[in-house]
Design a protein around this motif. Sequence first.
Motif, PDB file in Angstrom:
ATOM      1  N   ALA A   3      24.061  87.657 -58.048  1.00 40.11           N
ATOM      2  CA  ALA A   3      22.890  86.782 -58.043  1.00 40.11           C
ATOM      3  C   ALA A   3      21.706  87.461 -58.721  1.00 40.11           C
ATOM      4  O   ALA A   3      20.935  86.824 -59.453  1.00 40.11           O
ATOM      5  N   ALA A   4      21.552  88.770 -58.472  1.00 43.44           N
ATOM      6  CA  ALA A   4      20.447  89.521 -59.094  1.00 43.44           C
ATOM      7  C   ALA A   4      20.588  89.544 -60.611  1.00 43.44           C
ATOM      8  O   ALA A   4      19.598  89.411 -61.345  1.00 43.44           O
ATOM      9  N   ASP A   5      21.813  89.706 -61.089  1.00 43.99           N
ATOM     10  CA  ASP A   5      22.058  89.706 -62.544  1.00 43.99           C
ATOM     11  C   ASP A   5      21.732  88.344 -63.149  1.00 43.99           C
ATOM     12  O   ASP A   5      21.155  88.253 -64.242  1.00 43.99           O
ATOM     13  N   THR A   6      22.112  87.287 -62.425  1.00 47.09           N
ATOM     14  CA  THR A   6      21.841  85.929 -62.922  1.00 47.09           C
ATOM     15  C   THR A   6      20.347  85.674 -62.996  1.00 47.09           C
ATOM     16  O   THR A   6      19.842  85.113 -63.982  1.00 47.09           O
ATOM     17  N   LEU A  11      15.321  85.091 -66.147  1.00 46.41           N
ATOM     18  CA  LEU A  11      13.952  85.531 -66.431  1.00 46.41           C
ATOM     19  C   LEU A  11      13.816  85.938 -67.893  1.00 46.41           C
ATOM     20  O   LEU A  11      12.858  85.550 -68.575  1.00 46.41           O
ATOM     21  N   VAL A  12      14.773  86.711 -68.378  1.00 48.30           N
ATOM     22  CA  VAL A  12      14.748  87.139 -69.781  1.00 48.30           C
ATOM     23  C   VAL A  12      14.910  85.931 -70.702  1.00 48.30           C
ATOM     24  O   VAL A  12      14.228  85.817 -71.732  1.00 48.30           O
ATOM     25  N   GLY A  13      15.793  85.005 -70.319  1.00 41.98           N
ATOM     26  CA  GLY A  13      15.993  83.797 -71.121  1.00 41.98           C
ATOM     27  C   GLY A  13      14.745  82.943 -71.190  1.00 41.98           C
ATOM     28  O   GLY A  13      14.422  82.371 -72.239  1.00 41.98           O
ATOM     29  N   ALA A  14      14.022  82.857 -70.064  1.00 49.66           N
ATOM     30  CA  ALA A  14      12.773  82.084 -70.047  1.00 49.66           C
ATOM     31  C   ALA A  14      11.733  82.719 -70.953  1.00 49.66           C
ATOM     32  O   ALA A  14      11.029  82.023 -71.700  1.00 49.66           O
ATOM     33  N   SER A  27      12.988  74.150 -71.372  1.00 51.35           N
ATOM     34  CA  SER A  27      13.575  73.296 -70.341  1.00 51.35           C
ATOM     35  C   SER A  27      14.686  74.072 -69.654  1.00 51.35           C
ATOM     36  O   SER A  27      15.055  75.176 -70.077  1.00 51.35           O
ATOM     37  N   ALA A  28      15.235  73.496 -68.609  1.00 52.11           N
ATOM     38  CA  ALA A  28      16.358  74.143 -67.929  1.00 52.11           C
ATOM     39  C   ALA A  28      17.514  74.354 -68.907  1.00 52.11           C
ATOM     40  O   ALA A  28      18.190  75.391 -68.887  1.00 52.11           O
ATOM     41  N   ARG A  29      17.731  73.380 -69.775  1.00 48.99           N
ATOM     42  CA  ARG A  29      18.838  73.480 -70.734  1.00 48.99           C
ATOM     43  C   ARG A  29      18.627  74.600 -71.734  1.00 48.99           C
ATOM     44  O   ARG A  29      19.522  75.413 -71.991  1.00 48.99           O
ATOM     45  N   THR A  30      17.409  74.674 -72.334  1.00 44.82           N
ATOM     46  CA  THR A  30      17.178  75.691 -73.362  1.00 44.82           C
ATOM     47  C   THR A  30      17.135  77.100 -72.759  1.00 44.82           C
ATOM     48  O   THR A  30      17.608  78.058 -73.373  1.00 44.82           O
ATOM     49  N   VAL A  31      16.573  77.221 -71.555  1.00 43.50           N
ATOM     50  CA  VAL A  31      16.533  78.541 -70.903  1.00 43.50           C
ATOM     51  C   VAL A  31      17.943  78.986 -70.533  1.00 43.50           C
ATOM     52  O   VAL A  31      18.326  80.142 -70.747  1.00 43.50           O
ATOM     53  N   ALA A  32      18.730  78.071 -69.973  1.00 44.28           N
ATOM     54  CA  ALA A  32      20.097  78.410 -69.595  1.00 44.28           C
ATOM     55  C   ALA A  32      20.922  78.814 -70.817  1.00 44.28           C
ATOM     56  O   ALA A  32      21.737  79.751 -70.757  1.00 44.28           O
ATOM     57  N   ALA A  35      20.019  82.239 -71.734  1.00 37.81           N
ATOM     58  CA  ALA A  35      20.508  83.199 -70.743  1.00 37.81           C
ATOM     59  C   ALA A  35      22.032  83.277 -70.720  1.00 37.81           C
ATOM     60  O   ALA A  35      22.596  84.221 -70.155  1.00 37.81           O
ATOM     61  N   GLY A  36      22.675  82.278 -71.298  1.00 35.55           N
ATOM     62  CA  GLY A  36      24.129  82.247 -71.302  1.00 35.55           C
ATOM     63  C   GLY A  36      24.724  81.890 -69.951  1.00 35.55           C
ATOM     64  O   GLY A  36      25.786  82.393 -69.574  1.00 35.55           O
ATOM     65  N   VAL A  37      24.017  81.004 -69.212  1.00 34.94           N
ATOM     66  CA  VAL A  37      24.510  80.588 -67.885  1.00 34.94           C
ATOM     67  C   VAL A  37      24.425  79.067 -67.777  1.00 34.94           C
ATOM     68  O   VAL A  37      23.831  78.393 -68.628  1.00 34.94           O
ATOM     69  N   ASN A  38      24.982  78.522 -66.698  1.00 31.92           N
ATOM     70  CA  ASN A  38      24.923  77.086 -66.437  1.00 31.92           C
ATOM     71  C   ASN A  38      23.501  76.689 -66.049  1.00 31.92           C
ATOM     72  O   ASN A  38      22.854  77.380 -65.263  1.00 31.92           O
ATOM     73  N   GLN A  39      23.011  75.560 -66.576  1.00 27.88           N
ATOM     74  CA  GLN A  39      21.627  75.188 -66.313  1.00 27.88           C
ATOM     75  C   GLN A  39      21.366  74.855 -64.844  1.00 27.88           C
ATOM     76  O   GLN A  39      20.226  74.933 -64.380  1.00 27.88           O
TER      77      GLN A  39
END
Length: 214
Positions: A3-6, A11-14, A27-32, A35-39
Amino acid sequence: MSAADTREKLLVGALRTLTEQGIAKTSARTVAAAAGVNQALVFYHFGSVDELLAAACRHGAEQRVAHHRPRLAAVSSLTELLEFGRVMHDEEKRGGHVAFLGQLLAGAQTQPRLAPATAAGLDLWVEEIEKVLARVLEGSPVAEFTDPAGLARAVAAAFIGLELYEGVDEAGAMSALDALEQLAGLVGVLEELGPVAQRAVRLRLRKVRRTQLP
């Protein structure tokens, strides 16, 4: 992935999304995607995009202040503080941090929930600058006539304004920095005066201050 890594990835993606695409396209989509994760994880970990941006603001400020803290601790004069400001400005601009701050300040005007987080991030800078000012002004003829806390906010606001102003008038921003260095030089001259001259300066400043009191 923990969870900490996610959270760290988000945060870095934002930070990256806000810097590269601007707040209007964050947006949630662009940040995700950045970050390379699910939005869905944006909402799971932060509740909303605004809360994520608020956390990213403080996260980014903490990292940058920690990075510059050793050099700030070594500053011993106002002139050195302004010289450091020039170096820091160039470094922060190259790293995209100036653009990030500009986007946050713009977003806080229309998204009130961003304002407290943006102010909190700026406060981290103000606290460090205040420590420097209190240290370098101690013993100066003007020390008793200055408020390090208020002056620190003025310095922080000035540099933020200059960083944003540079985007439309680079020469004008550099001219403003030159003018600030000239003022710092004047304070340096006062510090080099002998005890008798410094006493005379203090007396004169006290007299001026009394005439300005209501």
